[in-house]
Design a protein around this motif. Structure first.
Motif, PDB file in Angstrom:
ATOM      1  N   ALA A   1       0.847  -1.199   0.000  1.00  0.00           N
ATOM      2  CA  ALA A   1       0.000   0.000   0.000  1.00  0.00           C
ATOM      3  C   ALA A   1       0.881   1.246   0.000  1.00  0.00           C
ATOM      4  O   ALA A   1       1.775   1.388   0.837  1.00  0.00           O
ATOM      5  CB  ALA A   1      -0.918   0.001   1.218  1.00  0.00           C
ATOM      6  N   PHE A   2       0.624   2.148  -0.952  1.00  0.00           N
ATOM      7  CA  PHE A   2       1.413   3.367  -1.085  1.00  0.00           C
ATOM      8  C   PHE A   2       0.755   4.515  -0.329  1.00  0.00           C
ATOM      9  O   PHE A   2      -0.454   4.732  -0.435  1.00  0.00           O
ATOM     10  CB  PHE A   2       1.539   3.771  -2.552  1.00  0.00           C
ATOM     11  N   LEU A   3       1.568   5.283   0.405  1.00  0.00           N
ATOM     12  CA  LEU A   3       1.101   6.529   1.006  1.00  0.00           C
ATOM     13  C   LEU A   3       1.083   7.597  -0.084  1.00  0.00           C
ATOM     14  O   LEU A   3       2.115   7.893  -0.675  1.00  0.00           O
ATOM     15  CB  LEU A   3       2.032   6.947   2.142  1.00  0.00           C
ATOM     16  N   ILE A   4      -0.097   8.174  -0.356  1.00  0.00           N
ATOM     17  CA  ILE A   4      -0.194   9.122  -1.466  1.00  0.00           C
ATOM     18  C   ILE A   4      -0.609  10.521  -1.025  1.00  0.00           C
ATOM     19  O   ILE A   4      -0.595  11.452  -1.822  1.00  0.00           O
ATOM     20  CB  ILE A   4      -1.193   8.627  -2.537  1.00  0.00           C
ATOM     21  N   TYR A   5      -0.974  10.674   0.250  1.00  0.00           N
ATOM     22  CA  TYR A   5      -1.384  11.984   0.750  1.00  0.00           C
ATOM     23  C   TYR A   5      -1.112  12.042   2.244  1.00  0.00           C
ATOM     24  O   TYR A   5      -1.283  11.054   2.951  1.00  0.00           O
ATOM     25  CB  TYR A   5      -2.876  12.212   0.491  1.00  0.00           C
ATOM     26  N   SER A   6      -0.679  13.194   2.726  1.00  0.00           N
ATOM     27  CA  SER A   6      -0.464  13.376   4.155  1.00  0.00           C
ATOM     28  C   SER A   6      -0.852  14.773   4.574  1.00  0.00           C
ATOM     29  O   SER A   6      -0.491  15.756   3.920  1.00  0.00           O
ATOM     30  CB  SER A   6       1.012  13.133   4.512  1.00  0.00           C
ATOM     31  N   LYS A   7      -1.639  14.874   5.633  1.00  0.00           N
ATOM     32  CA  LYS A   7      -1.888  16.163   6.268  1.00  0.00           C
ATOM     33  C   LYS A   7      -0.629  16.489   7.054  1.00  0.00           C
ATOM     34  O   LYS A   7      -0.492  16.176   8.223  1.00  0.00           O
ATOM     35  CB  LYS A   7      -3.096  16.084   7.190  1.00  0.00           C
ATOM     36  N   GLY A   8       0.311  17.084   6.383  1.00  0.00           N
ATOM     37  CA  GLY A   8       1.635  17.299   6.929  1.00  0.00           C
ATOM     38  C   GLY A   8       2.665  16.904   5.899  1.00  0.00           C
ATOM     39  O   GLY A   8       2.405  16.920   4.700  1.00  0.00           O
ATOM     40  N   THR A   9       3.833  16.516   6.357  1.00  0.00           N
ATOM     41  CA  THR A   9       4.957  16.247   5.469  1.00  0.00           C
ATOM     42  C   THR A   9       4.937  14.815   4.959  1.00  0.00           C
ATOM     43  O   THR A   9       4.707  13.883   5.722  1.00  0.00           O
ATOM     44  CB  THR A   9       6.278  16.524   6.203  1.00  0.00           C
ATOM     45  N   MET A  10       5.185  14.660   3.670  1.00  0.00           N
ATOM     46  CA  MET A  10       5.350  13.336   3.080  1.00  0.00           C
ATOM     47  C   MET A  10       6.785  12.847   3.351  1.00  0.00           C
ATOM     48  O   MET A  10       7.666  13.621   3.702  1.00  0.00           O
ATOM     49  CB  MET A  10       5.088  13.396   1.578  1.00  0.00           C
ATOM     50  N   PRO A  11       7.049  11.552   3.194  1.00  0.00           N
ATOM     51  CA  PRO A  11       8.400  11.025   3.407  1.00  0.00           C
ATOM     52  C   PRO A  11       9.430  11.730   2.525  1.00  0.00           C
ATOM     53  O   PRO A  11       9.124  12.168   1.413  1.00  0.00           O
ATOM     54  CB  PRO A  11       8.255   9.548   3.017  1.00  0.00           C
ATOM     55  N   TYR A  12      10.652  11.820   3.044  1.00  0.00           N
ATOM     56  CA  TYR A  12      11.735  12.444   2.276  1.00  0.00           C
ATOM     57  C   TYR A  12      13.076  11.902   2.750  1.00  0.00           C
ATOM     58  O   TYR A  12      13.152  11.216   3.779  1.00  0.00           O
ATOM     59  CB  TYR A  12      11.701  13.969   2.424  1.00  0.00           C
ATOM     60  N   VAL A  13      14.124  12.184   1.999  1.00  0.00           N
ATOM     61  CA  VAL A  13      15.483  11.769   2.352  1.00  0.00           C
ATOM     62  C   VAL A  13      16.216  12.971   2.928  1.00  0.00           C
ATOM     63  O   VAL A  13      16.239  14.047   2.307  1.00  0.00           O
ATOM     64  CB  VAL A  13      16.231  11.212   1.133  1.00  0.00           C
ATOM     65  N   ASP A  14      16.811  12.814   4.112  1.00  0.00           N
ATOM     66  CA  ASP A  14      17.473  13.953   4.751  1.00  0.00           C
ATOM     67  C   ASP A  14      18.910  14.116   4.260  1.00  0.00           C
ATOM     68  O   ASP A  14      19.364  13.396   3.360  1.00  0.00           O
ATOM     69  CB  ASP A  14      17.415  13.823   6.275  1.00  0.00           C
ATOM     70  N   ALA A  15      19.634  15.056   4.868  1.00  0.00           N
ATOM     71  CA  ALA A  15      20.998  15.369   4.430  1.00  0.00           C
ATOM     72  C   ALA A  15      21.962  14.215   4.662  1.00  0.00           C
ATOM     73  O   ALA A  15      23.023  14.153   4.031  1.00  0.00           O
ATOM     74  CB  ALA A  15      21.500  16.628   5.156  1.00  0.00           C
ATOM     75  N   ASN A  16      21.611  13.294   5.569  1.00  0.00           N
ATOM     76  CA  ASN A  16      22.457  12.138   5.833  1.00  0.00           C
ATOM     77  C   ASN A  16      22.044  10.925   5.016  1.00  0.00           C
ATOM     78  O   ASN A  16      22.448   9.803   5.313  1.00  0.00           O
ATOM     79  CB  ASN A  16      22.399  11.797   7.324  1.00  0.00           C
ATOM     80  N   ASN A  17      21.195  11.164   4.007  1.00  0.00           N
ATOM     81  CA  ASN A  17      20.730  10.098   3.110  1.00  0.00           C
ATOM     82  C   ASN A  17      19.887   9.049   3.838  1.00  0.00           C
ATOM     83  O   ASN A  17      19.878   7.877   3.472  1.00  0.00           O
ATOM     84  CB  ASN A  17      21.910   9.420   2.402  1.00  0.00           C
ATOM     85  N   ARG A  18      19.193   9.496   4.882  1.00  0.00           N
ATOM     86  CA  ARG A  18      18.271   8.640   5.611  1.00  0.00           C
ATOM     87  C   ARG A  18      16.839   8.979   5.224  1.00  0.00           C
ATOM     88  O   ARG A  18      16.494  10.153   5.052  1.00  0.00           O
ATOM     89  CB  ARG A  18      18.442   8.810   7.117  1.00  0.00           C
ATOM     90  N   THR A  19      16.013   7.958   5.101  1.00  0.00           N
ATOM     91  CA  THR A  19      14.603   8.155   4.777  1.00  0.00           C
ATOM     92  C   THR A  19      13.821   8.453   6.047  1.00  0.00           C
ATOM     93  O   THR A  19      13.843   7.662   7.000  1.00  0.00           O
ATOM     94  CB  THR A  19      14.022   6.906   4.105  1.00  0.00           C
ATOM     95  N   LEU A  20      13.133   9.593   6.070  1.00  0.00           N
ATOM     96  CA  LEU A  20      12.301   9.975   7.205  1.00  0.00           C
ATOM     97  C   LEU A  20      10.831   9.842   6.819  1.00  0.00           C
ATOM     98  O   LEU A  20      10.427  10.243   5.725  1.00  0.00           O
ATOM     99  CB  LEU A  20      12.601  11.408   7.642  1.00  0.00           C
ATOM    100  N   VAL A  21      10.049   9.284   7.718  1.00  0.00           N
ATOM    101  CA  VAL A  21       8.634   9.009   7.454  1.00  0.00           C
ATOM    102  C   VAL A  21       7.792   9.571   8.597  1.00  0.00           C
ATOM    103  O   VAL A  21       8.280   9.704   9.728  1.00  0.00           O
ATOM    104  CB  VAL A  21       8.382   7.495   7.297  1.00  0.00           C
TER     105      VAL A  21
ATOM    106  N   LEU B   1      21.966   6.417  15.586  1.00  0.00           N
ATOM    107  CA  LEU B   1      21.953   6.457  14.125  1.00  0.00           C
ATOM    108  C   LEU B   1      22.426   7.828  13.686  1.00  0.00           C
ATOM    109  O   LEU B   1      22.451   8.775  14.485  1.00  0.00           O
ATOM    110  CB  LEU B   1      20.535   6.182  13.601  1.00  0.00           C
ATOM    111  N   ASP B   2      22.853   7.961  12.421  1.00  0.00           N
ATOM    112  CA  ASP B   2      23.316   9.257  11.940  1.00  0.00           C
ATOM    113  C   ASP B   2      22.153  10.122  11.481  1.00  0.00           C
ATOM    114  O   ASP B   2      22.281  10.924  10.551  1.00  0.00           O
ATOM    115  CB  ASP B   2      24.340   9.077  10.813  1.00  0.00           C
ATOM    116  N   SER B   3      21.022   9.973  12.119  1.00  0.00           N
ATOM    117  CA  SER B   3      19.861  10.803  11.846  1.00  0.00           C
ATOM    118  C   SER B   3      19.061  10.887  13.144  1.00  0.00           C
ATOM    119  O   SER B   3      19.490  10.368  14.172  1.00  0.00           O
ATOM    120  CB  SER B   3      19.021  10.228  10.704  1.00  0.00           C
ATOM    121  N   SER B   4      17.914  11.546  13.106  1.00  0.00           N
ATOM    122  CA  SER B   4      17.151  11.722  14.335  1.00  0.00           C
ATOM    123  C   SER B   4      15.685  11.955  14.009  1.00  0.00           C
ATOM    124  O   SER B   4      15.314  12.233  12.878  1.00  0.00           O
ATOM    125  CB  SER B   4      17.687  12.919  15.120  1.00  0.00           C
ATOM    126  N   ILE B   5      14.858  11.819  15.031  1.00  0.00           N
ATOM    127  CA  ILE B   5      13.476  12.275  14.909  1.00  0.00           C
ATOM    128  C   ILE B   5      13.490  13.785  14.784  1.00  0.00           C
ATOM    129  O   ILE B   5      14.244  14.467  15.471  1.00  0.00           O
ATOM    130  CB  ILE B   5      12.650  11.819  16.127  1.00  0.00           C
TER     131      ILE B   5
END
Length: 277
Positions: free
Chosen positions: A39-59, A108-112
């Motif tokens: 199942a694909f997430l196609i809409y979010s009331k807020g931010t959609m997933p993205y890749v941060d500066a450390n090349n980590r996927t944030l959801v 991890l080299d990323s954070s919430i």
């Protein structure tokens, strides 16, 4: 006296500004795509997933809380967030690269982080905490997580209610973007899809299942196959979907980003494509 009145008005306006607009994002071409058990997430009331500066996927953390039928608690004083569910627990402090996952500390080299009012969590933290597989399709920018605990309890359990599904067949259809267009006088949601496979789908072979989550008591659902067929989208009117080709079709949901679902602002929406036997 005048200064105090002005100051009071400014304070009121500052309180009103965050309420005046609700950020929301829909799937766009070349955007990162999150896929959970197909199942694909196609809409979010807020931010959609993205890749941060450390090349980590944030959801979005809220998505996983609901997918796992969990609960989120926010401590504003300590800037700490906790996700609690029967399958996974995460406690972390905003912008700190440590977390407690299922009772154990990890680094991890990323954070919430908080992006535009949405608490985002590294997908790897979720995957590691569940012991789930995580896959990255670099070409199509799809991050996939699969776990038998997803969509099992709570209002999102209806994401599993497709009947007569050919489970041996991977319907490798990727949603590329959401836009809006007019058809027969109504403004509808238009989905752009890509057939990422060698398989050529013939008419009526493929089905879509859209689930729009508004709150725990309101879920809008389109396209499940049971004794009655509730698929009102145009997908099944496409006579042929050739391999590695892009197509567009309409779904009768109205505008997700303009509050036209008549109940409240949707929190997010998922879509799954599948072949039925």
């Amino acid at each position: 006296m005048r200064k105090s009145i002005v100051a009071a008005l400014v304070a009121v306006l500052c309180l009103l500004v965050p309420m005046a607009s609700v950020s929301a994002e829909t799937l766009r071409n070349d955007a990162l795509k999150l896929k959970l058990n197909g199942a694909f997430l196609i809409y979010s009331k807020g931010t959609m997933p993205y890749v941060d500066a450390n090349n980590r996927t944030l959801v979005p953390l809220r998505v996983f809380a609901d997918v796992l039928n969990g609960e989120i608690k926010w401590n504003n004083r300590d800037k700490t967030v906790a996700l609690t569910s029967s399958a996974l627990t995460i406690t972390a402090t905003l912008n700190e690269k440590e977390a407690i996952i299922n009772g154990e500390g990890v680094t991890l080299d990323s954070s919430i982080t908080n992006k535009n009012g949405t608490i985002m969590v590294p997908a790897k933290w979720v995957a590691d905490g569940l012991g789930a597989s995580i896959n990255w399709d670099k070409k199509n920018k799809v991050v996939s997580l699969n776990d038998d605990k997803f969509f099992q309890e709570g209002p999102l359990a209806s994401m599993n209610n497709e009947q007569h599904v050919d489970t041996q067949f991977n319907a490798n259809i990727i949603p590329l973007s959401i836009s809006y267009g007019e058809k027969d006088g109504d403004e509808l949601m238009k989905m752009t899809i890509f057939n990422n496979s060698e398989h050529v789908y013939q008419q009526t072979e493929l089905q879509d299942h859209l689930l729009v989550f508004i709150d725990s008591e309101h879920v809008i659902e389109e396209g499940t196959k049971g004794e009655t067929n509730s698929d009102r989208s145009d997908l099944r009117l496409i006579t042929r979907i050739d391999s590695y080709k892009t197509y567009e079709y309409y779904l009768p949901v109205g505008r997700l980003d303009k509050q036209q679902l008549q109940i409240d602002v949707p929190q997010y929406a998922f879509i799954r494509f599948y072949k039925y036997s």
